[in-house]
Structures are given as C-alpha cells and as structure tokens.
Design a protein around this motif. Structure first.
Motif, short mmCIF file in Angstrom:
data_model
loop_
_atom_site.label_atom_id
_atom_site.label_comp_id
_atom_site.label_asym_id
_atom_site.label_seq_id
_atom_site.Cartn_x
_atom_site.Cartn_y
_atom_site.Cartn_z
N VAL A 82 0.85 -1.18 0.00
CA VAL A 82 0.00 0.00 0.00
C VAL A 82 0.89 1.24 0.00
CG1 VAL A 82 -1.71 1.30 1.33
CG2 VAL A 82 -1.86 -1.19 1.19
N PRO A 83 0.70 2.17 -0.94
CA PRO A 83 1.50 3.40 -0.92
C PRO A 83 1.30 4.14 0.40
CG PRO A 83 0.31 3.18 -3.00
CD PRO A 83 -0.23 2.12 -2.10
N PRO A 84 2.29 4.91 0.84
CA PRO A 84 2.16 5.61 2.12
C PRO A 84 1.05 6.64 2.13
CG PRO A 84 4.16 6.29 0.96
CD PRO A 84 3.63 5.10 0.24
N ARG A 85 0.66 7.12 0.95
CA ARG A 85 -0.46 8.06 0.86
C ARG A 85 -1.30 7.67 -0.35
NH1 ARG A 85 -1.58 13.92 -0.20
NH2 ARG A 85 -2.78 14.63 1.61
N CYS A 86 -2.54 7.26 -0.11
CA CYS A 86 -3.38 6.81 -1.20
C CYS A 86 -4.82 6.70 -0.71
CB CYS A 86 -2.91 5.45 -1.74
SG CYS A 86 -3.13 4.08 -0.57
N GLY A 114 0.67 8.77 5.59
CA GLY A 114 1.77 8.30 6.39
C GLY A 114 1.70 6.82 6.69
N GLY A 115 1.06 6.07 5.79
CA GLY A 115 0.93 4.63 5.97
C GLY A 115 -0.16 4.19 6.92
N GLU A 116 -0.94 5.15 7.46
CA GLU A 116 -1.97 4.84 8.44
C GLU A 116 -3.34 5.29 7.94
OE1 GLU A 116 -1.69 3.31 11.35
OE2 GLU A 116 0.47 3.04 11.20
N PRO A 117 -4.44 4.60 8.34
CA PRO A 117 -5.77 5.08 8.00
C PRO A 117 -6.01 6.46 8.60
CG PRO A 117 -5.84 2.83 8.87
CD PRO A 117 -4.47 3.35 9.14
N LYS A 213 -8.29 -7.43 3.52
CA LYS A 213 -7.49 -6.68 2.55
C LYS A 213 -7.53 -5.20 2.95
CE LYS A 213 -6.56 -10.14 -0.25
NZ LYS A 213 -7.31 -11.24 0.40
N PRO A 214 -6.53 -4.43 2.56
CA PRO A 214 -6.49 -3.02 2.98
C PRO A 214 -7.75 -2.25 2.65
CG PRO A 214 -4.36 -3.65 2.07
CD PRO A 214 -5.29 -4.81 1.82
N TRP A 215 -8.33 -2.44 1.45
CA TRP A 215 -9.53 -1.69 1.06
C TRP A 215 -10.76 -2.13 1.86
CZ3 TRP A 215 -6.25 -4.07 -2.43
CH2 TRP A 215 -6.53 -5.42 -2.71
N ASP A 216 -10.73 -3.35 2.44
CA ASP A 216 -11.85 -3.79 3.27
C ASP A 216 -11.95 -2.99 4.56
OD1 ASP A 216 -12.55 -5.99 1.59
OD2 ASP A 216 -11.03 -7.24 2.55
N VAL A 217 -10.81 -2.58 5.11
CA VAL A 217 -10.79 -2.12 6.50
C VAL A 217 -10.26 -0.70 6.70
CG1 VAL A 217 -10.63 -4.48 7.35
CG2 VAL A 217 -8.52 -3.18 6.92
N ALA A 218 -9.74 -0.05 5.67
CA ALA A 218 -9.09 1.26 5.86
C ALA A 218 -10.06 2.28 6.43
CB ALA A 218 -8.51 1.76 4.54
N ALA A 219 -11.24 2.42 5.83
CA ALA A 219 -12.20 3.43 6.29
C ALA A 219 -12.69 3.11 7.70
CB ALA A 219 -13.38 3.51 5.33
N GLY A 220 -13.04 1.86 7.94
CA GLY A 220 -13.55 1.48 9.25
C GLY A 220 -12.50 1.61 10.34
N ALA A 221 -11.26 1.28 10.03
CA ALA A 221 -10.20 1.40 11.03
C ALA A 221 -9.97 2.86 11.40
CB ALA A 221 -8.90 0.77 10.51
N ALA A 222 -10.02 3.75 10.42
CA ALA A 222 -9.87 5.19 10.72
C ALA A 222 -10.98 5.66 11.65
CB ALA A 222 -9.88 5.99 9.42
N LEU A 223 -12.21 5.24 11.38
CA LEU A 223 -13.33 5.66 12.20
C LEU A 223 -13.23 5.08 13.61
CD1 LEU A 223 -16.89 6.10 10.90
CD2 LEU A 223 -16.55 5.04 13.12
N LEU A 224 -12.84 3.81 13.71
CA LEU A 224 -12.70 3.18 15.02
C LEU A 224 -11.66 3.89 15.88
CD1 LEU A 224 -12.84 -0.59 14.08
CD2 LEU A 224 -14.35 0.54 15.71
N ARG A 225 -10.53 4.18 15.30
CA ARG A 225 -9.47 4.82 16.08
C ARG A 225 -9.89 6.21 16.54
NH1 ARG A 225 -4.36 2.64 12.41
NH2 ARG A 225 -4.12 0.66 13.52
N ARG A 226 -10.64 6.92 15.72
CA ARG A 226 -11.11 8.24 16.15
C ARG A 226 -12.12 8.15 17.29
NH1 ARG A 226 -9.16 12.35 13.76
NH2 ARG A 226 -8.09 12.10 11.77
N ARG A 227 -12.78 7.02 17.39
CA ARG A 227 -13.75 6.83 18.47
C ARG A 227 -13.15 6.12 19.68
NH1 ARG A 227 -19.79 5.96 15.93
NH2 ARG A 227 -19.63 7.57 14.33
#
Length: 266
Positions: A82-86, A114-117, A213-227
C-alpha cells in the motif's frame, strides 16, 4: 497526520463527493448489474463493483489528482504494498450479500496518510446510512486523551462479529469454534466494513476480520481509532495493512481476542 498540500478536512469532502457519485449510480442500476461471476480467487464479483469503482475513482482523480487510488477491482497488483499516501476503495464490500439482495453491503473509501488510515467514508445504500470520520484537524487527535468506550471488556460478555471465516477444519474455522464456545454471542454479517462500523456504533462489542485486505478495512479502522477503539492484528500489535487478521474492540477485549487468534490461527 495530515499534509500542508491537502488538508484532511478538504479531502474528507472529496471522499464524500466521490462516494455520492458511486451511490447515486448504484441506486439507478438495473438488476443486470448485480449478476455474479467469479474471480480466479473464487470470490464473487459483479459488473456493478467495477462501475462503482470507476465512478468513484474518476471523482477522486479530478479533485485530488496527486493521490493514487488503490481499488479492489482495478489498477492494483495482487500482493502489492500500500502506498504511504493513497485512497483505498472497496466499491461494494459484501458482494455476496449484494448479489442476493441482502442489505448488508457497503461502499467503503479510506484515505491512507503516512501509511496509516487517516479518514474514511462507509455508505450502506440498502440501509440508507452513512458513517464518516469527523472533519480532521491537521494534527492527529487519537491518543491517550480519547476516552475508552463503554461496552463489554471481556469475551464472555461480548457480542463479536466475525467476517472471513473458512470451513470448520481451517484455522479460521477453529477460531470461529472457539468464539462460539467463549463469546456471549457471535454474529456473521458477511461485510467487514459494517462489522467495523458495528464496533464503532456499539452494535457489536468487538469484531474479528480474517483475511482482511487493505480496502476492506481502511475506512472502518480510521473511524474506530477516532472513536477510541483499539485495532490490533492477530499477534496483539497495532494493526498494519497486510496483517492476516484484524481485531477491534475495547482495549482489554481486543487483546483477549488477539490472544485467541494467536492460539487458533497458525
């Protein structure tokens, strides 16, 4: 996490507009678009998956041309990093549900910085529901000041979502058997992004995504961490793209699930 060139608040607006484009088209698509075929991997796919991805990608490239789009259906190399920014896009997560007319499917779009959701939008068309990360400042607000969420903190009292489990004799099947024995209840919705949303919203106390896979979880992981939820891999480390297992929940519960994964998935 952020960029002086592309503030995350603006990019969240771009993500919302892109998902709008895909969802609007999907609402008008005929039944012929939902006919299933099979990839070489054995996964189901439809013409709608590719068309939603094309429409969302077009908006992203128009309004954020410097950020590559990595989608499930196009423009990717199997096993590539996964590219560091995408952007990470799953045009229809839960395709098997979609082809059968079941409502538990979603469009999932996340931004990696930065490689993170960093931010995400998840839209469930059949439910008429959308979830997204808040408009983010240019500094990361997730950390020790975010309160620990309420809910079950031990497996025996937890409702756990499981996605990606194989047959009974497989490692993931052994994990599922252990969860059925130890968890208060197990739910299998067949859509990783909505399992992650379930944890964020409190429908589920925790979830386990096997073979994510990265596209399965990127959005959800970002939301979870913010909560304030904890997102780990199956070895109990902070989740990173490419890990074969993702677990999410409150800190103690996520760590207990990770320990169970270590014992059952090998």
């Amino acid at each position: 996490m952020g960029s002086d060139r592309e503030p995350l608040a603006r990019l969240l607006g771009v993500a919302e507009a892109a998902v709008d484009a895909g969802v609007r088209w999907l609402a008008e698509a005929g039944d012929e678009w939902s006919r299933r075929r099979f990839k070489a991997s054995g996964e189901e796919v439809t013409a709608a998956d590719a068309e939603v991805e094309r429409r969302i990608t077009r908006v992203l490239r128009e309004h954020a041309p410097g950020i590559p789009v990595v989608g499930e259906e196009t423009d990717r190399e199997e096993g590539g990093s996964v590219p560091p920014r995408c952007w990470l896009l799953d045009p229809i997560d839960g395709t098997m549900n979609f082809t059968r007319g079941a409502p538990l499917h979603a469009v999932s779009l996340g931004l990696v910085d930065g490689g993170e959701p960093a931010l995400g939008v998840v839209h469930a068309p059949a439910l008429g529901r959308r979830w997204s990360t808040d408009s983010a400042p240019d500094t990361d607000t997730v950390g020790p000041d975010v309160p620990e969420p309420s809910g079950a903190r031990e497996l025996s009292r937890a409702v756990v979502g499981v996605t990606g489990a194989g047959g009974g004799g497989s490692p993931s099947g052994r994990l599922l058997a252990a969860l059925l024995e130890r968890a208060y209840r197990v739910r299998m919705q067949g859509c990783m992004s909505l399992d992650l949303i379930g944890v964020a919203e409190g429908w589920l106390d925790a979830c386990v995504c096997v073979g994510a896979k990265p596209w399965d979880v990127a959005a959800g992981a970002a939301l979870l961490r913010r909560r304030g939820r904890t997102v780990l891999d199956g070895d109990g480390r902070p989740y990173a793209f490419g890990a074969p297992v993702l677990v999410a929940g409150s800190g103690p519960l996520a760590r207990e699930l990770a320990a169970l994964c270590r014992a059952r998935i090998r």
